[in-house]
Design a protein around this motif. Structure first.
Motif, PDB file in Angstrom:
ATOM      1  N   MET A  86     -17.172  12.145 -38.811  1.00 42.38           N
ATOM      2  CA  MET A  86     -16.838  12.667 -37.500  1.00 42.38           C
ATOM      3  C   MET A  86     -15.341  12.530 -37.244  1.00 42.38           C
ATOM      4  O   MET A  86     -14.718  11.568 -37.680  1.00 42.38           O
ATOM      5  N   ASN A  87     -14.794  13.451 -36.498  1.00 42.09           N
ATOM      6  CA  ASN A  87     -13.415  13.364 -36.002  1.00 42.09           C
ATOM      7  C   ASN A  87     -13.468  12.770 -34.604  1.00 42.09           C
ATOM      8  O   ASN A  87     -14.119  13.318 -33.711  1.00 42.09           O
ATOM      9  N   ILE A  88     -12.789  11.628 -34.434  1.00 39.09           N
ATOM     10  CA  ILE A  88     -12.857  10.882 -33.179  1.00 39.09           C
ATOM     11  C   ILE A  88     -11.461  10.659 -32.626  1.00 39.09           C
ATOM     12  O   ILE A  88     -10.570  10.192 -33.345  1.00 39.09           O
ATOM     13  N   ALA A  89     -11.282  10.971 -31.339  1.00 39.47           N
ATOM     14  CA  ALA A  89     -10.004  10.738 -30.664  1.00 39.47           C
ATOM     15  C   ALA A  89     -10.074   9.419 -29.903  1.00 39.47           C
ATOM     16  O   ALA A  89     -11.085   9.107 -29.265  1.00 39.47           O
ATOM     17  N   LEU A  90      -8.984   8.649 -29.976  1.00 35.74           N
ATOM     18  CA  LEU A  90      -8.866   7.371 -29.281  1.00 35.74           C
ATOM     19  C   LEU A  90      -7.636   7.432 -28.377  1.00 35.74           C
ATOM     20  O   LEU A  90      -6.514   7.594 -28.852  1.00 35.74           O
ATOM     21  N   ILE A  91      -7.858   7.327 -27.068  1.00 33.17           N
ATOM     22  CA  ILE A  91      -6.801   7.466 -26.076  1.00 33.17           C
ATOM     23  C   ILE A  91      -7.017   6.379 -25.025  1.00 33.17           C
ATOM     24  O   ILE A  91      -8.159   6.058 -24.689  1.00 33.17           O
ATOM     25  N   ALA A  92      -5.930   5.836 -24.486  1.00 32.56           N
ATOM     26  CA  ALA A  92      -6.069   4.873 -23.389  1.00 32.56           C
ATOM     27  C   ALA A  92      -4.824   4.880 -22.518  1.00 32.56           C
ATOM     28  O   ALA A  92      -3.708   4.965 -23.023  1.00 32.56           O
ATOM     29  N   HIS A  93      -5.041   4.796 -21.226  1.00 32.38           N
ATOM     30  CA  HIS A  93      -3.921   4.606 -20.314  1.00 32.38           C
ATOM     31  C   HIS A  93      -3.347   3.207 -20.529  1.00 32.38           C
ATOM     32  O   HIS A  93      -4.015   2.322 -21.067  1.00 32.38           O
ATOM     33  N   ASP A  94      -2.111   3.002 -20.103  1.00 34.83           N
ATOM     34  CA  ASP A  94      -1.414   1.737 -20.360  1.00 34.83           C
ATOM     35  C   ASP A  94      -2.230   0.512 -19.959  1.00 34.83           C
ATOM     36  O   ASP A  94      -2.303  -0.456 -20.712  1.00 34.83           O
ATOM     37  N   GLN A  95      -2.839   0.544 -18.790  1.00 37.35           N
ATOM     38  CA  GLN A  95      -3.595  -0.614 -18.307  1.00 37.35           C
ATOM     39  C   GLN A  95      -4.920  -0.805 -19.038  1.00 37.35           C
ATOM     40  O   GLN A  95      -5.586  -1.821 -18.842  1.00 37.35           O
ATOM     41  N   LYS A  96      -5.309   0.145 -19.883  1.00 41.07           N
ATOM     42  CA  LYS A  96      -6.579   0.069 -20.609  1.00 41.07           C
ATOM     43  C   LYS A  96      -6.391  -0.036 -22.124  1.00 41.07           C
ATOM     44  O   LYS A  96      -7.360  -0.093 -22.877  1.00 41.07           O
ATOM     45  N   LYS A  97      -5.143  -0.054 -22.587  1.00 46.71           N
ATOM     46  CA  LYS A  97      -4.889  -0.095 -24.030  1.00 46.71           C
ATOM     47  C   LYS A  97      -5.489  -1.337 -24.684  1.00 46.71           C
ATOM     48  O   LYS A  97      -6.145  -1.247 -25.717  1.00 46.71           O
ATOM     49  N   LYS A  98      -5.294  -2.504 -24.097  1.00 50.60           N
ATOM     50  CA  LYS A  98      -5.831  -3.729 -24.690  1.00 50.60           C
ATOM     51  C   LYS A  98      -7.348  -3.657 -24.794  1.00 50.60           C
ATOM     52  O   LYS A  98      -7.933  -4.046 -25.797  1.00 50.60           O
ATOM     53  N   GLU A  99      -7.989  -3.137 -23.752  1.00 48.94           N
ATOM     54  CA  GLU A  99      -9.447  -3.004 -23.760  1.00 48.94           C
ATOM     55  C   GLU A  99      -9.915  -2.093 -24.892  1.00 48.94           C
ATOM     56  O   GLU A  99     -10.876  -2.413 -25.602  1.00 48.94           O
ATOM     57  N   LEU A 100      -9.242  -0.963 -25.085  1.00 53.56           N
ATOM     58  CA  LEU A 100      -9.617  -0.055 -26.175  1.00 53.56           C
ATOM     59  C   LEU A 100      -9.335  -0.697 -27.532  1.00 53.56           C
ATOM     60  O   LEU A 100     -10.162  -0.608 -28.447  1.00 53.56           O
ATOM     61  N   ILE A 101      -8.183  -1.339 -27.677  1.00 51.02           N
ATOM     62  CA  ILE A 101      -7.845  -1.989 -28.948  1.00 51.02           C
ATOM     63  C   ILE A 101      -8.899  -3.041 -29.291  1.00 51.02           C
ATOM     64  O   ILE A 101      -9.395  -3.094 -30.424  1.00 51.02           O
ATOM     65  N   ASP A 102      -9.264  -3.866 -28.333  1.00 51.29           N
ATOM     66  CA  ASP A 102     -10.294  -4.885 -28.576  1.00 51.29           C
ATOM     67  C   ASP A 102     -11.627  -4.246 -28.937  1.00 51.29           C
ATOM     68  O   ASP A 102     -12.331  -4.714 -29.834  1.00 51.29           O
ATOM     69  N   PHE A 103     -11.970  -3.155 -28.267  1.00 48.04           N
ATOM     70  CA  PHE A 103     -13.220  -2.444 -28.556  1.00 48.04           C
ATOM     71  C   PHE A 103     -13.216  -1.916 -29.986  1.00 48.04           C
ATOM     72  O   PHE A 103     -14.194  -2.065 -30.721  1.00 48.04           O
ATOM     73  N   VAL A 104     -12.117  -1.302 -30.386  1.00 48.46           N
ATOM     74  CA  VAL A 104     -12.020  -0.753 -31.740  1.00 48.46           C
ATOM     75  C   VAL A 104     -12.043  -1.889 -32.770  1.00 48.46           C
ATOM     76  O   VAL A 104     -12.723  -1.790 -33.791  1.00 48.46           O
ATOM     77  N   LYS A 105     -11.318  -2.975 -32.505  1.00 44.57           N
ATOM     78  CA  LYS A 105     -11.325  -4.130 -33.414  1.00 44.57           C
ATOM     79  C   LYS A 105     -12.741  -4.677 -33.591  1.00 44.57           C
ATOM     80  O   LYS A 105     -13.163  -4.977 -34.711  1.00 44.57           O
ATOM     81  N   ASP A 106     -13.477  -4.800 -32.505  1.00 41.72           N
ATOM     82  CA  ASP A 106     -14.838  -5.319 -32.555  1.00 41.72           C
ATOM     83  C   ASP A 106     -15.778  -4.407 -33.333  1.00 41.72           C
ATOM     84  O   ASP A 106     -16.818  -4.854 -33.814  1.00 41.72           O
ATOM     85  N   ASN A 107     -15.418  -3.136 -33.439  1.00 39.82           N
ATOM     86  CA  ASN A 107     -16.274  -2.146 -34.103  1.00 39.82           C
ATOM     87  C   ASN A 107     -15.545  -1.451 -35.247  1.00 39.82           C
ATOM     88  O   ASN A 107     -15.848  -0.309 -35.585  1.00 39.82           O
ATOM     89  N   GLU A 108     -14.590  -2.150 -35.834  1.00 37.22           N
ATOM     90  CA  GLU A 108     -13.724  -1.564 -36.873  1.00 37.22           C
ATOM     91  C   GLU A 108     -14.517  -1.004 -38.048  1.00 37.22           C
ATOM     92  O   GLU A 108     -14.195   0.069 -38.566  1.00 37.22           O
ATOM     93  N   LYS A 109     -15.549  -1.698 -38.461  1.00 36.87           N
ATOM     94  CA  LYS A 109     -16.346  -1.226 -39.605  1.00 36.87           C
ATOM     95  C   LYS A 109     -16.954   0.145 -39.316  1.00 36.87           C
ATOM     96  O   LYS A 109     -16.925   1.035 -40.169  1.00 36.87           O
ATOM     97  N   LEU A 110     -17.479   0.331 -38.124  1.00 31.79           N
ATOM     98  CA  LEU A 110     -18.039   1.635 -37.746  1.00 31.79           C
ATOM     99  C   LEU A 110     -16.954   2.716 -37.705  1.00 31.79           C
ATOM    100  O   LEU A 110     -17.140   3.810 -38.230  1.00 31.79           O
ATOM    101  N   PHE A 111     -15.825   2.409 -37.075  1.00 31.20           N
ATOM    102  CA  PHE A 111     -14.753   3.393 -36.952  1.00 31.20           C
ATOM    103  C   PHE A 111     -14.139   3.743 -38.307  1.00 31.20           C
ATOM    104  O   PHE A 111     -13.657   4.855 -38.497  1.00 31.20           O
TER     105      PHE A 111
END
Length: 119
Positions: A1-26
């Protein structure tokens, strides 16, 4: 799948942590991101992100172009609903394209967790 990852400044850490927690899937997918978000995800993971411009400089529109061309399968866009964004028309256009082309769009962590079942 082609997946886009975008986050506003105040949400970047939350997205980064989410991606890190699910790195194997991504890691099984082709990932795209706006400039700063993509850079920060790569700095904090072993993932490769094909990066576009920063959102306010056209990155949201570049991802929207892939959606319109049928080349994007899913979008994770952690939005900050409490802060006005100078490029709000671009954000609205991206969300509209997701609706028009039936592309799943997770705008927060709760929805993103549900989307993990699709990956």
């Amino acid at each position: 799948m082609n997946i886009a990852l975008i986050a506003h400044d105040q949400k970047k850490k939350e997205l980064i942590d989410f991606v890190k927690d699910n790195e194997k899937l991504f890691s099984k997918h082709t990932l795209y991101g706006t400039g700063t978000t993509g850079k920060k995800i790569m700095e904090n993971t072993n993932l490769h992100i094909a990066r576009f411009l920063s959102g306010p400089y056209g990155g949201d529109q570049q991802i929207g172009n892939l959606i319109a061309l049928g080349q994007m399968d899913m979008v994770f866009f952690f939005r900050d609903p409490l802060t006005a964004q100078p490029h709000e028309p671009d954000i609205s256009a991206l969300m509209r394209l997701c609706d028009v082309h039936s592309i799943p769009l997770a705008s927060n962590k709760a929805t993103a967790l549900i989307f993990l079942n699709i990956l």
